[in-house]
Design an enzyme around this catalytic site. Structure first.
Site, PDB file in Angstrom:
ATOM      1  CG  LEU A 417     -58.991  17.469 -82.877  1.00 51.38           C
ATOM      2  CD1 LEU A 417     -59.443  17.451 -84.337  1.00 51.38           C
ATOM      3  CD2 LEU A 417     -58.768  16.050 -82.381  1.00 51.38           C
ATOM      4  CG  ASP A 418     -52.026  17.364 -80.634  1.00 49.56           C
ATOM      5  OD1 ASP A 418     -52.423  17.832 -79.552  1.00 49.56           O
ATOM      6  OD2 ASP A 418     -51.409  16.290 -80.742  1.00 49.56           O
ATOM      7  CG  MET A 419     -51.560  24.025 -85.154  1.00 53.71           C
ATOM      8  SD  MET A 419     -50.271  25.283 -84.982  1.00 53.71           S
ATOM      9  CE  MET A 419     -48.800  24.300 -85.306  1.00 53.71           C
ATOM     10  CB  THR A 421     -54.388  16.266 -84.958  1.00 50.15           C
ATOM     11  OG1 THR A 421     -53.207  15.781 -84.332  1.00 50.15           O
ATOM     12  CG2 THR A 421     -55.337  15.102 -85.189  1.00 50.15           C
TER      13      THR A 421
END
Length: 570
Positions: A417-419, A421
């Protein structure tokens, strides 16, 4: 003008001022005495605009609104602009304005700072050499589109095809005759005497030798003709190659000469040109447009005119480009590929804010485990928490799990997951589980659902977004839409509710591209509504309102159906 605080650093007096140009220093139209000065200069690659900068930007934008022709016609693309709040020798606060690249229209309503170098527009020797290169380009184009080249190429291709067809036909004939001779020998063994059989073998061997000589003659004749045709073609292509070599050498020398004219000062009074700045980097050569962005122009003008930099910001004005995401009036950081090396030099001597990207955002945050067995974990990753170690920050889901489960084997991380998110993340505790889970992701049998809050009211109730994505190499880590080189990216969405000019959505990514949901929401050909708090594609807030709330998968070992759901905290 009263100042709340005096800036301690002064620009050295030994700077040589530029020629007497029209002043680009603009005083504030309204008093800013109530605004405290920042303690440090802006870190240009990740910042929140300071109050003084906002005042300067708003004043500049009011002028732009009064004079829309400054930025071109209605169909023209927008542009990145910047302001640099400075203090002059009389201790007055004002600001400088600049644009990135060039403007197609001229208007005296705003005194933008000049380009660091206008050699490509003014220098006679540069223009003369550029004309020579353009003439070489014209010669190359003339040769590449000439009838002579077309005829020579076609003649070679046609002769090659005829030769290959004749060669194939002869080889097929040889194979057929060889099979026929074998059949004759096999049938003659029982029918002929020994002497007659030996005589037949000699005849058949002679036929074989004759056919081989025919094949050899065909090859020699065909190849000699092809050599002559290739030589005729090479006469033209070698001239093209020679011209291209000349063009490359002249362009490289001219480019180096041009880059040497981009002389950049810093607050210590040191000067470096583009060649020197980029020499220590892996790419060595500056990218196109380096030195023409707003930030270097602003600092160069300030240093050259004994103006003390206070704070800076850049913003987008006008229509968004087709590929990258730019919102009218939104603030943006300086670009990495062009500006980071240049500003790394130009900011020396200024007291600059610390790089916030070096601060561990996961400090003090817990990683909650939603599910655990011998083969896998499911965790609820907080927002602003890395999935895997970064270049400067190692604290991440990977490191936390590795420390908490030292007996775990394999890569651990199955997906990311994106940092920024938050939400559900699967961890494999052994290699077998990792391989099985990875297969499910590849085959897209794992169901994922995200919840997001976007800025604005989405009119439709559901829909599909299909925009190919690739990395924006000039502005990492941002992604951009690119139909030529981008990877396919597909998202479906469904509206949950609309409230206070925001829309709550379910997002279903069918592919897993970096920043896919963020770009698909923000891009003009997507929802055209950034996710709330998106510091890359919208406006920064307390957090990015994007959460991976639902996962449905098959257990990697016992194949049991597993479903997990964790509600977002927004």
């Amino acid at each position: 003008m009263l100042l709340s605080r005096t800036i301690p650093s002064q620009i050295p007096q030994y700077y040589i001022a530029m020629p007497n140009l029209e002043s680009c220093f603009t005083l504030f139209s309204q008093s800013v005495a109530h605004i405290s000065l920042p303690e440090k200069f802006t870190f240009p690659f990740y910042y929140q605009p300071q109050a003084l900068t906002i005042a300067a930007v708003e004043q500049l934008q009011q002028t732009l609104e009064k004079h829309p022709d400054i930025m071109g016609g209605a169909g023209d693309a927008g542009k990145m602009l910047g302001v640099l709040v400075v203090k002059n020798a009389q201790h007055q606060l004002g600001y400088l304005s600049a644009f990135s690249g060039q403007l197609a229209y001229k208007n005296t309503a705003i005194s933008f700072v000049p380009a660091v170098s206008d050699m490509q527009l003014q220098d006679d020797a540069f223009l003369a050499e550029n004309r020579i290169i353009n003439n070489i380009n014209a010669e190359i184009e003339q040769l590449e589109t000439s009838e002579q080249l077309t005829l020579a190429t076609n003649a070679l291709n046609e002769a090659t095809n005829r030769y290959q067809q004749a060669l194939s036909a002869q080889q097929r004939l040889i194979v057929a005759n060889r099979q026929q001779r074998k059949k004759q020998r096999d049938e003659a063994v029982a029918q002929l005497t020994t002497d007659e059989f030996e005589q037949l073998k000699l005849v058949l061997a002679g036929q074989s030798i004759y056919e081989k000589k025919q094949l050899q003659a065909l090859k020699q004749d065909g190849q000699s003709k092809l050599v002559l045709l290739q030589q005729a073609l090479d006469t033209i292509t070698s001239e093209i190659a020679k011209l291209k070599k000349q063009r490359k050498a002249r362009s490289k020398n001219l480019q180096k000469k041009l880059f040497s004219q981009y002389q950049f000062l810093n607050a210590n009074g040191a000067t470096k040109d583009l060649n020197a700045i980029f020499a220590e980097l892996p790419e060595h050569t500056p990218p196109a447009g380096a030195g023409d962005c707003a930030a270097p122009k602003l600092l160069q003008y300030a240093y050259s005119h004994n103006l003390t930099p206070v704070t800076m910001a850049e913003f987008w004005w006008g229509a968004a480009p087709k590929s990258a995401i730019r919102q009218h009036k939104n603030y943006y950081p300086s670009c990495y590929s062009k500006c980071q090396p240049i500003l790394g030099h130009m900011l020396q001597g200024l007291d600059v804010e610390e790089n916030p990207l070096l601060i561990n955002p996961a400090q003090g945050k817990d990683l909650a485990i939603v599910y655990q067995d011998d083969d896998l974990l499911v965790v609820n990753k907080p927002a602003e928490f890395l999935s895997v170690p970064g270049k400067t920050i190692t604290d991440s889901v990977y490191m936390r799990i590795k420390n908490q489960f030292p007996e775990a084997s394999g890569p651990l991380i199955v997906h990311r997951l994106d940092m920024s998110t938050s939400g559900l993340l699967i961890i494999a505790l052994n290699k077998r589980a990792h391989k099985a889970l990875q297969k499910q992701f590849i085959e897209r049998t794992i169901e994922k659902r995200y919840v997001a809050l976007v800025t604005g009211n989405v009119e439709a109730d559901f829909g599909t977004i299909e925009l190919p994505l690739r990395l924006d190499f000039d502005d990492k880590p941002r992604q951009m839409v690119c139909y030529q080189y981008g990877k396919p990216a597909l998202t479906t969405w469904q509206v949950l509710d609309r409230k206070n000019n925001t829309t709550r959505l379910h997002l279903f990514p069918k592919t897993g591209r970096t920043h896919q949901l963020r770009v698909h929401c923000a891009h003009q050909d997507g929802l055209n509504m950034p996710i709330v708090g998106d510091d890359h594609y919208g406006v920064k807030a307390q957090r990015l309102h994007l959460h991976a709330e639902y996962l449905s998968l098959q257990h990697p070992i016992n194949h049991q159906a597993l479903v997990f759901e964790v509600a977002a905290d927004f």
